[in-house]
Scaffold this motif. Sequence first.
Motif, PDB file in Angstrom:
ATOM      1  N   THR A  53       0.849  -1.185   0.000  1.00  0.00           N
ATOM      2  CA  THR A  53       0.000   0.000   0.000  1.00  0.00           C
ATOM      3  C   THR A  53       0.889   1.241   0.000  1.00  0.00           C
ATOM      4  O   THR A  53       1.728   1.405   0.875  1.00  0.00           O
ATOM      5  CB  THR A  53      -0.895   0.057   1.259  1.00  0.00           C
ATOM      6  OG1 THR A  53      -1.678  -1.135   1.342  1.00  0.00           O
ATOM      7  CG2 THR A  53      -1.811   1.259   1.223  1.00  0.00           C
ATOM      8  N   LEU A  54       0.719   2.090  -1.001  1.00  0.00           N
ATOM      9  CA  LEU A  54       1.433   3.372  -1.032  1.00  0.00           C
ATOM     10  C   LEU A  54       0.575   4.405  -0.316  1.00  0.00           C
ATOM     11  O   LEU A  54      -0.635   4.466  -0.561  1.00  0.00           O
ATOM     12  CB  LEU A  54       1.612   3.829  -2.487  1.00  0.00           C
ATOM     13  CG  LEU A  54       2.987   3.687  -3.138  1.00  0.00           C
ATOM     14  CD1 LEU A  54       3.500   2.280  -2.996  1.00  0.00           C
ATOM     15  CD2 LEU A  54       2.924   4.082  -4.610  1.00  0.00           C
ATOM     16  N   VAL A  55       1.194   5.204   0.538  1.00  0.00           N
ATOM     17  CA  VAL A  55       0.429   6.278   1.185  1.00  0.00           C
ATOM     18  C   VAL A  55       1.198   7.582   1.038  1.00  0.00           C
ATOM     19  O   VAL A  55       2.429   7.591   1.106  1.00  0.00           O
ATOM     20  CB  VAL A  55       0.131   5.950   2.668  1.00  0.00           C
ATOM     21  CG1 VAL A  55       1.393   5.884   3.504  1.00  0.00           C
ATOM     22  CG2 VAL A  55      -0.827   6.960   3.267  1.00  0.00           C
ATOM     23  N   ALA A  56       0.475   8.675   0.783  1.00  0.00           N
ATOM     24  CA  ALA A  56       1.137   9.976   0.685  1.00  0.00           C
ATOM     25  C   ALA A  56       0.158  11.072   1.070  1.00  0.00           C
ATOM     26  O   ALA A  56      -1.052  10.946   0.875  1.00  0.00           O
ATOM     27  CB  ALA A  56       1.649  10.210  -0.736  1.00  0.00           C
ATOM     28  N   GLU A 198       5.548   4.459   2.961  1.00  0.00           N
ATOM     29  CA  GLU A 198       5.224   5.822   3.401  1.00  0.00           C
ATOM     30  C   GLU A 198       6.382   6.782   3.125  1.00  0.00           C
ATOM     31  O   GLU A 198       6.468   7.863   3.699  1.00  0.00           O
ATOM     32  CB  GLU A 198       4.910   5.763   4.915  1.00  0.00           C
ATOM     33  CG  GLU A 198       4.096   6.915   5.411  1.00  0.00           C
ATOM     34  CD  GLU A 198       3.797   6.834   6.904  1.00  0.00           C
ATOM     35  OE1 GLU A 198       3.537   5.722   7.403  1.00  0.00           O
ATOM     36  OE2 GLU A 198       3.839   7.875   7.560  1.00  0.00           O
ATOM     37  N   GLY A 199       7.300   6.362   2.282  1.00  0.00           N
ATOM     38  CA  GLY A 199       8.513   7.143   2.067  1.00  0.00           C
ATOM     39  C   GLY A 199       8.298   8.384   1.233  1.00  0.00           C
ATOM     40  O   GLY A 199       7.173   8.749   0.887  1.00  0.00           O
ATOM     41  N   VAL A 203      11.328   6.662  -3.017  1.00  0.00           N
ATOM     42  CA  VAL A 203      10.845   5.309  -2.712  1.00  0.00           C
ATOM     43  C   VAL A 203       9.504   5.051  -3.402  1.00  0.00           C
ATOM     44  O   VAL A 203       9.312   4.006  -4.034  1.00  0.00           O
ATOM     45  CB  VAL A 203      10.736   5.113  -1.176  1.00  0.00           C
ATOM     46  CG1 VAL A 203       9.822   3.957  -0.846  1.00  0.00           C
ATOM     47  CG2 VAL A 203      12.122   4.867  -0.582  1.00  0.00           C
ATOM     48  N   LEU A 204       8.581   6.003  -3.310  1.00  0.00           N
ATOM     49  CA  LEU A 204       7.284   5.797  -3.975  1.00  0.00           C
ATOM     50  C   LEU A 204       7.492   5.597  -5.478  1.00  0.00           C
ATOM     51  O   LEU A 204       6.832   4.760  -6.106  1.00  0.00           O
ATOM     52  CB  LEU A 204       6.358   6.989  -3.720  1.00  0.00           C
ATOM     53  CG  LEU A 204       5.357   6.846  -2.563  1.00  0.00           C
ATOM     54  CD1 LEU A 204       6.032   6.516  -1.257  1.00  0.00           C
ATOM     55  CD2 LEU A 204       4.490   8.077  -2.411  1.00  0.00           C
ATOM     56  N   GLY A 205       8.440   6.354  -6.056  1.00  0.00           N
ATOM     57  CA  GLY A 205       8.721   6.219  -7.486  1.00  0.00           C
ATOM     58  C   GLY A 205       9.275   4.854  -7.832  1.00  0.00           C
ATOM     59  O   GLY A 205       8.920   4.272  -8.869  1.00  0.00           O
ATOM     60  N   GLU A 215      -2.401  -1.090  -3.656  1.00  0.00           N
ATOM     61  CA  GLU A 215      -3.367  -0.118  -3.175  1.00  0.00           C
ATOM     62  C   GLU A 215      -2.643   1.211  -2.977  1.00  0.00           C
ATOM     63  O   GLU A 215      -1.454   1.220  -2.631  1.00  0.00           O
ATOM     64  CB  GLU A 215      -3.918  -0.622  -1.827  1.00  0.00           C
ATOM     65  CG  GLU A 215      -4.936   0.274  -1.194  1.00  0.00           C
ATOM     66  CD  GLU A 215      -5.568  -0.359   0.048  1.00  0.00           C
ATOM     67  OE1 GLU A 215      -5.000  -1.325   0.583  1.00  0.00           O
ATOM     68  OE2 GLU A 215      -6.616   0.134   0.473  1.00  0.00           O
ATOM     69  N   ALA A 216      -3.327   2.307  -3.222  1.00  0.00           N
ATOM     70  CA  ALA A 216      -2.736   3.624  -2.962  1.00  0.00           C
ATOM     71  C   ALA A 216      -3.737   4.434  -2.152  1.00  0.00           C
ATOM     72  O   ALA A 216      -4.933   4.445  -2.457  1.00  0.00           O
ATOM     73  CB  ALA A 216      -2.422   4.345  -4.268  1.00  0.00           C
ATOM     74  N   ILE A 217      -3.253   5.062  -1.087  1.00  0.00           N
ATOM     75  CA  ILE A 217      -4.116   5.890  -0.234  1.00  0.00           C
ATOM     76  C   ILE A 217      -3.486   7.271  -0.169  1.00  0.00           C
ATOM     77  O   ILE A 217      -2.385   7.439   0.358  1.00  0.00           O
ATOM     78  CB  ILE A 217      -4.252   5.291   1.178  1.00  0.00           C
ATOM     79  CG1 ILE A 217      -4.737   3.845   1.084  1.00  0.00           C
ATOM     80  CG2 ILE A 217      -5.183   6.141   2.027  1.00  0.00           C
ATOM     81  CD1 ILE A 217      -4.829   3.122   2.404  1.00  0.00           C
ATOM     82  N   PHE A 218      -4.168   8.235  -0.753  1.00  0.00           N
ATOM     83  CA  PHE A 218      -3.637   9.595  -0.775  1.00  0.00           C
ATOM     84  C   PHE A 218      -4.538  10.494   0.066  1.00  0.00           C
ATOM     85  O   PHE A 218      -5.762  10.442  -0.057  1.00  0.00           O
ATOM     86  CB  PHE A 218      -3.562  10.131  -2.217  1.00  0.00           C
ATOM     87  CG  PHE A 218      -2.341   9.644  -2.963  1.00  0.00           C
ATOM     88  CD1 PHE A 218      -1.826   8.390  -2.753  1.00  0.00           C
ATOM     89  CD2 PHE A 218      -1.700  10.467  -3.870  1.00  0.00           C
ATOM     90  CE1 PHE A 218      -0.699   7.940  -3.427  1.00  0.00           C
ATOM     91  CE2 PHE A 218      -0.561  10.029  -4.547  1.00  0.00           C
ATOM     92  CZ  PHE A 218      -0.061   8.761  -4.326  1.00  0.00           C
ATOM     93  N   PHE A 219      -3.911  11.288   0.916  1.00  0.00           N
ATOM     94  CA  PHE A 219      -4.639  12.287   1.689  1.00  0.00           C
ATOM     95  C   PHE A 219      -4.411  13.630   1.009  1.00  0.00           C
ATOM     96  O   PHE A 219      -3.277  14.086   0.871  1.00  0.00           O
ATOM     97  CB  PHE A 219      -4.143  12.315   3.142  1.00  0.00           C
ATOM     98  CG  PHE A 219      -4.512  11.073   3.886  1.00  0.00           C
ATOM     99  CD1 PHE A 219      -5.728  10.976   4.543  1.00  0.00           C
ATOM    100  CD2 PHE A 219      -3.655   9.977   3.912  1.00  0.00           C
ATOM    101  CE1 PHE A 219      -6.087   9.822   5.206  1.00  0.00           C
ATOM    102  CE2 PHE A 219      -4.011   8.815   4.580  1.00  0.00           C
ATOM    103  CZ  PHE A 219      -5.223   8.737   5.228  1.00  0.00           C
ATOM    104  N   LEU A 220      -5.508  14.220   0.583  1.00  0.00           N
ATOM    105  CA  LEU A 220      -5.451  15.428  -0.230  1.00  0.00           C
ATOM    106  C   LEU A 220      -5.775  16.625   0.643  1.00  0.00           C
ATOM    107  O   LEU A 220      -6.858  16.692   1.241  1.00  0.00           O
ATOM    108  CB  LEU A 220      -6.523  15.264  -1.310  1.00  0.00           C
ATOM    109  CG  LEU A 220      -6.396  15.951  -2.626  1.00  0.00           C
ATOM    110  CD1 LEU A 220      -5.131  15.493  -3.338  1.00  0.00           C
ATOM    111  CD2 LEU A 220      -7.619  15.615  -3.489  1.00  0.00           C
ATOM    112  N   SER A 221      -4.854  17.573   0.732  1.00  0.00           N
ATOM    113  CA  SER A 221      -5.120  18.771   1.532  1.00  0.00           C
ATOM    114  C   SER A 221      -5.568  19.896   0.602  1.00  0.00           C
ATOM    115  O   SER A 221      -5.180  19.928  -0.566  1.00  0.00           O
ATOM    116  CB  SER A 221      -3.862  19.190   2.298  1.00  0.00           C
ATOM    117  OG  SER A 221      -3.036  19.966   1.461  1.00  0.00           O
ATOM    118  N   PRO A 222      -6.382  20.824   1.116  1.00  0.00           N
ATOM    119  CA  PRO A 222      -6.921  21.878   0.230  1.00  0.00           C
ATOM    120  C   PRO A 222      -5.939  23.024   0.012  1.00  0.00           C
ATOM    121  O   PRO A 222      -6.266  24.179   0.200  1.00  0.00           O
ATOM    122  CB  PRO A 222      -8.177  22.335   0.984  1.00  0.00           C
ATOM    123  CG  PRO A 222      -7.873  22.072   2.407  1.00  0.00           C
ATOM    124  CD  PRO A 222      -6.954  20.894   2.473  1.00  0.00           C
TER     125      PRO A 222
END
Length: 278
Positions: A53-56, A198-199, A203-205, A215-222
């Motif tokens: 799972t990639l997270v960013a 979580e790097g 690393v994600l690249g 799976e990829a979980i991205f938290f999007l800030s406004p």
Amino acid sequence: MKSGPTDPRHSHGEIPRRTESGIDVNLDYIENPARRLSSHRLRRIVDDRSWITLVARISLDGRRATKTGDSGLMIGEEGRLRCLELREEHDAVLVGVGTILADDPDLSCRPEMTSTDDWRRIVLDSQLRTPSWTKVVRSQPENTLIVHTPAAAGFDKERLGNTGVALLEMPASPSGMVAIKPLLRRLSRDQIRSVLVEGGPTVLGSFADQYFIDEAIFFLSPHIFGGDSPSAVGGIGVSRLANACRLRFEVVRMVGADVEIRAIRPENSEEDNVQCVD
Ligand SMILES: NC(=O)c1ccc[n+]([C@@H]2O[C@H](COP(=O)([O-])OP(=O)(O)OC[C@H]3O[C@@H](n4cnc5c(N)ncnc54)[C@H](OP(=O)(O)O)[C@@H]3O)[C@@H](O)[C@H]2O)c1
């Protein structure tokens, strides 16, 4: 706990529910840890590797920080707590030494997590540049695994080995960094079924370039950063849209003032046949 399908392949027919905020949420996916766990097991059995799972945490325009590297309070408290929960949902969290040197994160779980005995913090660090004073070394070193290549110097092996962290030597990739494919196989055989990557962008690249994404979980800030602020995923990238790692949106929901987006790679996607460089 609801009973549900055990494999993301079976989720095509599930209809996401619309919440009061107007956001579509696949609640079964969020509320059914058993379903996620069995996906992790399946990946191990079928592909002999851990579930990835990639997270960013990213801005609205897809950047991981401003052009000066400022990203500290980009995501609010609720999003930060969700990231801690995600760590608990995986058997290990993984970053590169670039993140350790830049941020000195402790990569911890919530204090109330009952047992962390089998849980691992993994650092990809080809030449063992991780300083002994960093949090991943000083706090709970027994949970830390630092993965290096044969290029690491003997005195650094001794320096870090004496702190109580575990060291693991893996082959180097053509670029001289830790080869990911053999590492994932090794982690899987060591009963690490799932890894939260979580790097930083390097690393994600690396994982994206080799299609090691379940799976990829991205938290999007406004926020919008613009300019030449760095993107969340580095690596070589693809030239053609047809070669992009294509996922399927599974969950979109508000987490405090931010948005959590989860996407899953459909089974039997074309990337399954792609040759990896490692
Ligand atoms: N927004 C977010 O969600 C988020 C999350 C984490 C970090 N960050 C930010 O990212 C920045 C750090 O970026 P980064 O790219 O340097 O960090 P990184 O991706 O965590 O670390 C990269 C380093 O890991 C080592 N490495 C070993 N094997 C590797 C492999 N197979 N693939 C990739 N890397 C491998 C390499 O150093 P060696 O060659 O020495 O081994 C490489 O330079 C910081 O500013 C941090 O704040 C943002």
